[in-house]
Design an enzyme around this catalytic site. Structure first.
Site, mmCIF file in Angstrom:
data_model
loop_
_atom_site.group_PDB
_atom_site.id
_atom_site.type_symbol
_atom_site.label_atom_id
_atom_site.label_comp_id
_atom_site.label_asym_id
_atom_site.label_seq_id
_atom_site.Cartn_x
_atom_site.Cartn_y
_atom_site.Cartn_z
ATOM 1 N N GLU A 248 0.844 -1.203 0.000
ATOM 2 C CA GLU A 248 0.000 0.000 0.000
ATOM 3 C C GLU A 248 0.871 1.241 0.000
ATOM 4 O OE1 GLU A 248 -2.830 -0.070 3.163
ATOM 5 O OE2 GLU A 248 -3.969 1.628 2.384
ATOM 6 N N GLU A 391 -1.070 11.557 12.860
ATOM 7 C CA GLU A 391 -0.265 11.407 14.076
ATOM 8 C C GLU A 391 0.544 10.106 14.035
ATOM 9 O OE1 GLU A 391 -3.387 12.396 13.903
ATOM 10 O OE2 GLU A 391 -3.054 14.473 14.525
#
Lengths: 406, 382
Positions: A248, A391
């Protein structure tokens, strides 16, 4: 003055340039607008389009021929992805399958499974989805709690997956489940290919902020999965999931093209509405929302708007250059790694900034429900979350690229 | 627009080792430079090189980077020099390094100027002005390249007496402004957006000096801007390196401060900006290699991104260092002040962004995208 010395641009054989030309020509002749993918009719149309792409040899460009692919490489994929976006091709519903589910199976599934699953996956005969996230396992993927208990020659699966892209239409799920004791984190996880058309599967579409249902919750209750549908060995789930995520992370040459398109669309609206332009010569399509800078005041500071747009031009260009560099590295054989977090952080913030500048300039009417900008606002905003929250991406950069202590 | 396949760039192992090999040269120049006070004429009577570090660089042959090998140069492509220039930014030394490498030497070579050999070996100084007329080391320069509305020109010698010193905090910079009579008036291509006039200075007649051909097919402004961008990326990368090292070793509350998310995320964001800027510099340099007409625009993009990367680096890295970053003996302030110089030379971020925005609105950029089948943003993927 001429310069000697070797050139840093990568020498690409002519065959690739011909390939780009062929792709562009084919797409120009075949791309047409399809009904909304978020309807049953639209999804069927997109599925038929995938079949068309497949039969013409444009699907699975880097997949081996034995699975119905074209036997090409990562550069063919990158060239086609860019030409596809430039031709404004329809959304690829096989994107998860082509980019990471299929490649992960190639490396982790056995020969019989590969022969059984990959050709229909590629031709969109079977739609696959990814089943990793759960209500209690989002950023913390190792908290996966869906249980799979071995009984005889199969597993019985109980649990819930969520944020499942195309879950509503999927035939099969690449699922991460817990076969070991609860609470053991990365240990005791296993990957299963779960048939979503069988008994015990309840798929509930999730209505998102923009009104669409691209995601679903998938409830699994006593779902029987034959052991022949286990991907890899029991307990290998975490390693396989990480392998999948590494695919990915490969460069996506379509990403910068989509960002360019987003910025070009905004620039066209600003240029049409801006001072010194004759509104009568505005050649927008009938029914398109009017671009009117007077919405924010007749004394709009053109210089300030130019500056903000210019910063975005530079950033979109930097995103593209960075992708070019990554494509070259991948073509050379370098494995994609943590640096994909750099791209995700950069591109998701960039896309959001483009959309929000449009909102700032043209006001809330621009993102009224049902407009393309409305969808784009919420989709771009979600880019800071899906595929790993910003984050988490920063943490990856800090740990693995900067080597900061944990 | 060129296709994906023709835009790929990737330094080969050989080219990467070239940039690595340049590191010790800059380190040596830095050591030589810090052993003596920067600036001032050489006591041996030579016409004032900027400092002992400059001699080290001259002896390395580096100044001839863009000269063909059959003319005594290194025969490097601009993209190779960009990688080396980034290394130079990590160990800044006094002197007009970017101006010499990227602008002055190609200009002198274009004229087969008698000064060329002495500039290449570091015994004579040449420099280059940006569109605002700012140039380093003008007082000791024998030649200066000046961008003008009708093309670049080569001025000199004897500019020194007329050069106006400009005050700067940069410890490594001796900054000057060209005397107004020496500066070509009118907007310099690539210097002001939307045809707005650059600050007027001097009479409208063309300056005395030798007209230059379009250097490397892109001109002095684009070359100076690209070299400066590469240098600035190097400064930003060095700032981050220092901050990461500090965050690993500085212990507070019983743990290294690099384990605190507030610190980690600032430094991660800085890394992201630097990586993208580095890619943009590399891509733009390849455009210059090719003499591609898009180079003016892509170099401007790279310059904007280098300025953004430096902005992030100076802000976050200074913060991560805390009090020690504000002391005179720490190298951080030298780098930050040097960065401020290069963040403004050949255009500030604000000026360059406006240049790009005007180009976008005038339809000069993204033509292929704007001319596509239908307007509007891309549809959502999910």
């Amino acid at each position: 003055m001429s310069t000697a010395g070797s050139r840093r641009p990568v020498d690409v054989p002519d065959s690739y340039h011909r390939f780009a030309g062929d792709a562009a020509a084919w797409l120009a002749a075949h791309v047409e607008e399809l009904p909304d993918v978020d309807t049953d009719e639209g999804f069927a149309a997109h599925r038929a389009w995938e079949r068309t792409l497949h039969d013409a040899g444009w699907s699975g460009l880097s997949w081996p021929r034995e699975y119905g692919g074209a036997g090409g490489d990562v550069l063919h994929e990158a060239i086609f992805a860019e030409e596809y976006e430039r031709a404004r091709g329809p959304v690829r519903i096989t994107r998860p399958a082509l980019r990471f589910l299929g490649p992960a199976l190639m490396h982790t599934a056995d020969a019989a499974q590969r022969a059984r699953w990959l050709p229909p996956m590629l031709a969109a005969g079977e739609i696959w989805c990814q089943g990793f996230s759960e209500p209690g396992a989002g950023s913390d993927l190792a908290a996966v709690g869906t249980r799979a208990v071995r009984i005889g020659d199969g597993y019985v699966v109980d649990g819930q997956k969520t944020w499942t892209t195309y879950g509503r239409h999927a035939d099969r799920m690449f699922a991460l489940v817990r076969t070991g004791p609860p609470g053991a984190g990365r240990h005791g996880l296993t990957c299963l290919a779960i048939d979503l058309t069988g008994p015990g599967v309840d798929v509930r579409p999730i209505r998102q902020v923009h009104g669409r249902t691209g995601f679903a919750e998938v409830f699994l209750t006593g779902v029987r999965v034959p052991v022949t549908d286990r991907i890899g060995d029991e307990g290998d789930g975490w390693a396989i999931a990480m392998r999948l995520l590494s695919f990915e992370r490969g460069p996506d040459a379509g990403g910068p093209a989509r960002s360019r398109r987003r910025l070009a669309a905004l620039a066209a609206d600003v240029a049409a509405a801006g001072p010194g332009r004759d509104r009568a010569s505005d050649e927008r399509e009938p029914g398109a929302p009017a671009a009117d800078l007077t919405a924010i005041g007749p004394d709009l500071d053109r210089a300030a708007v130019e500056g903000e747009l210019g910063a975005l031009v530079a950033r979109v260009h930097g995103y593209r250059c960075h992708t070019d560099r990554r494509v070259a590295a991948a073509w050379r054989g370098e494995q994609p790694g943590a640096e994909s977090s750099v791209v995700k952080l950069y591109s998701s913030e960039l896309d959001l900034d483009v959309v929000e500048l449009g909102l700032d300039l043209f006001g809330d009417e621009r993102t009224a429900e049902g407009t393309p900008e409305f969808l784009d606002l919420w989709h771009s905003r979600a880019g800071r979350i899906y595929g790993g929250a910003a984050e988490i991406q920063r943490t990856v950069v800090a740990d693995r690229l900067l080597g900061l202590p944990r | 627009m060129r296709s994906q396949a023709s835009r790929l760039f990737d330094p080969s192992a050989e080219q990467r080792s070239l940039a690595e090999a340049a590191r010790p040269v800059f380190d040596a120049a830095g050591r030589a430079g810090s052993a003596a006070a920067p600036g001032g004429p050489d006591p041996a009577g030579d016409p004032g090189p900027p400092g002992p570090g400059w001699r080290v660089l001259g002896e390395s042959g580096l100044f001839g980077a863009l000269l063909p090998q059959d003319r005594g140069g290194l025969g490097l492509a601009p993209s190779e020099l960009a990688a080396i220039t980034e290394q130079a930014g990590r160990v800044p030394v006094p002197g007009p390094l970017v101006e010499t490498l990227w602008v002055a030497v190609p200009a002198l070579a274009a004229h087969d100027h008698p000064l060329l050999a002495r500039v290449v070996d570091g015994h004579a100084v040449a420099t280059a002005a940006d569109p605002a007329g700012r140039a380093p080391d003008l007082d000791v320069a024998h030649a200066v390249v000046v961008p003008g509305p009708h093309g670049d020109v080569l001025l000199g010698p004897d500019l020194g007496a007329a050069a106006d010193p400009v005050s700067t905090a940069d410890r490594l910079e001796r900054s000057f402004r060209l005397p107004t009579t020496a500066v070509p008036s009118g907007p310099v291509p690539g210097s002001a957006p939307g045809g707005a006039a650059a600050p007027a200075r001097g009479p409208a007649d063309r300056p005395a000096g030798h007209p230059l051909p379009l250097l490397l097919d892109v001109g002095a402004v684009t070359l100076g801007r690209l070299g400066g961008a590469a240098y600035l990326v190097g400064i930003a990368a060095r700032l981050l390196e220092i901050a990461v090292e500090h965050a690993r070793t500085r212990v507070q509350f019983g743990v290294p401060i690099g384990s605190f998310q507030a610190v980690r995320h600032r430094l991660a964001d800085t890394h992201v900006e630097i990586e993208i800027a580095r890619s943009a510099v590399g891509g733009a340099a390849v455009d210059v290699d090719r003499g591609d007409p898009v180079a003016g625009g892509t170099v401007t993009c790279a310059a904007v991104l280098a300025r953004r990367a430096f902005d992030a680096a100076q802000r976050h890295c200074l913060q991560a260092l805390g009090g020690i970053g504000f002391t005179w003996e720490h190298e951080l302030h030298v780098l930050v002040k040097r960065g401020h110089t290069f963040a403004h030379r050949f255009g500030s971020r604000r000026e360059l962004e406006r240049l790009l925005g005007a180009g976008l609105l005038d339809g000069e950029l993204f033509q292929d995208t704007a001319a596509s089948l239908r307007p509007g943003p891309p549809p959502p993927h999910i």
